[in-house]
Enzyme design. Structure first.
Site, PDB file in Angstrom:
ATOM      1  N   LYS A 100     -20.187   6.165  26.704  1.00 11.45           N
ATOM      2  CA  LYS A 100     -21.120   5.304  27.429  1.00 11.45           C
ATOM      3  C   LYS A 100     -21.736   6.292  28.675  1.00 11.45           C
ATOM      4  O   LYS A 100     -20.942   6.859  29.376  1.00 11.45           O
ATOM      5  CB  LYS A 100     -20.161   4.250  28.237  1.00 11.45           C
ATOM      6  CG  LYS A 100     -20.840   3.409  29.280  1.00 11.45           C
ATOM      7  CD  LYS A 100     -19.930   2.426  29.488  1.00 11.45           C
ATOM      8  CE  LYS A 100     -20.704   1.492  30.955  1.00 11.45           C
ATOM      9  NZ  LYS A 100     -19.856   0.467  31.492  1.00 11.45           N
ATOM     10  N   THR A 101     -22.935   6.089  28.874  1.00 15.13           N
ATOM     11  CA  THR A 101     -23.831   7.093  29.664  1.00 15.13           C
ATOM     12  C   THR A 101     -24.711   6.134  30.511  1.00 15.13           C
ATOM     13  O   THR A 101     -24.782   4.775  30.130  1.00 15.13           O
ATOM     14  CB  THR A 101     -24.105   8.316  29.157  1.00 15.13           C
ATOM     15  OG1 THR A 101     -24.705   9.206  30.112  1.00 15.13           O
ATOM     16  CG2 THR A 101     -25.249   8.139  27.897  1.00 15.13           C
TER      17      THR A 101
END
Ligand code: 5RP
Length: 262
Positions: A172-173
Site C-alpha cells: 500500500k503506497t
C-alpha cells in the site's frame, strides 16, 4: 504461493477483475478517534457491503464488526506509537495466533523507509513475512511517509521495492507522478491510500490514474468515510476500480447517488 495464501489473496482481490476496493478504518491505532471514525460501527455498517476487504485493528474488529459479516479482514498488526511521539518506531502489536483467531485474510504493518525507525520496521516486515509464509497469510506493507519525506516516485518506488524484496505480498503506497514506475518496480498487487480528504472529484481522478498506471486498486479511508455521502462515494470508487469508469463518469455516478440513501 501455496493454496491457502492464494485463496486468501483471491478473497481480497476480485479474481474476475484483478482489482480491489479495500476500506481503511485503522486510523485510530495512532490517531485516536479520527473524524468519521468516532463511532466506528455507525460509519462502517453501511459501507461494508461495498468493500472487498476491511483494514482494521484487532480491538475494533472485535468490538465493532459483527462476526456474521463476511468481509475479508486485513488486520493491522503494527503500532505502539501515537501522533504525539515519533511515529516511525512502530513495533508488532498482534501475534499470528490472534490474527488466525480473528480469521484474518491478510496482515499488515507500516514500514518507515528513511525515518528513524527504518531498520526496526523493515526487520518487522521480514519477521511478519516469515510468519505469514508459515500460516499461509499474505502480508501487506504500508509505505508510511515520514513528515519530511517526499511523496514522489523515487521515494515511494524505493520503499515499495524494498517491501517486495523483503517478502511483502501486497504493497500500500501513495499515488504520485510517474506512478507506473513505482508499479513496475514492485511486482506484487499495489493499492493506493487516499490520504487527507480532498474533493470527491479529485479523489476519484486519483484512483483512476492509479489503476491506469497499473495499481490493483485502493485502500481508501478518509476520502470515503469523510465524504459528504460515504456510500455514494464507495460505489463511485468501485465504478473506477472494477468497472473502469473514467473520473467524469464516476463523479456523475457519485452526484446521482448522493443524498438518495444510496
Ligand atoms: C496509516 C494507514 C491508513 O489506513 C491509511 O493511510 C488510511 O487511508 P487514507 O489515507 O485513505 O485515509 O495505513 O498508515
Amino acid at each position: 504461493m501455496e493454496w491457502g495464501m492464494r485463496n486468501r489473496m483471491n478473497r481480497m482481490i476480485n479474481p474476475e477483475t484483478g482489482r480491489i476496493v479495500m476500506l481503511a478504518v485503522d486510523h485510530g491505532y495512532f490517531q485516536g478517534p479520527t473524524t468519521g471514525l468516532r463511532e466506528l460501527s455507525k460509519t462502517i455498517d453501511p459501507l461494508l457491503p461495498h468493500a472487498d476487504t476491511l483494514m482494521i485493528t484487532r480491538g475494533m474488529v472485535r468490538n465493532c464488526v459483527d462476526p456474521s459479516n463476511r468481509v475479508p479482514i486485513m488486520l493491522r498488526v503494527s503500532g505502539g506509537t501515537s501522533i504525539l511521539g515519533e511515529l516511525s518506531h512502530e513495533g508488532l502489536t498482534t501475534d499470528m495466533e490472534d490474527a488466525i483467531r480473528i480469521n484474518a485474510c491478510g496482515i499488515t504493518l507500516s514500514i518507515f523507509v528513511g525515518a528513524p525507525g527504518e531498520k526496526e520496521t523493515l526487520l518487522n516486515l521480514g519477521k511478519l513475512c516469515n510468519m505469514g509464509a508459515r500460516y499461509g497469510i499474505p502480508v501487506m506493507a504500508v509505505t508510511a511517509v515520514g513528515r519530511e519525506m517526499a511523496r514522489d516516485a523515487r521515494y515511494l518506488g524505493l520503499a515499495s521495492r524494498i517491501a517486495v524484496e523483503l517478502g511483502a505480498h501486497m504493497v500500500k503506497t501513495y499515488y504520485c507522478e510517474d506512478f507506473e514506475q513505482v508499479v513496475k518496480a514492485a511486482p506484487v498487487p499495489i493499492v493506493i491510500a487516499g490520504g487527507k480528504k480532498i474533493a470527491e472529484k479529485d479523489a476519484l481522478e486519483m484512483a483512476w490514474k492509479a489503476v491506469q498506471a497499473g495499481a490493483a486498486g485502493v485502500d481508501m479511508g478518509r476520502n470515503i468515510f469523510q465524504s459528504e455521502d460515504p456510500v455514494a462515494m464507495i460505489k463511485a470508487v468501485r465504478g473506477v476500480v472494477h468497472d473502469n469508469l473514467n473520473p467524469g463518469q464516476a463523479y456523475e455516478m457519485f452526484q446521482d447517488l448522493k443524498g438518495k440513501g444510496a
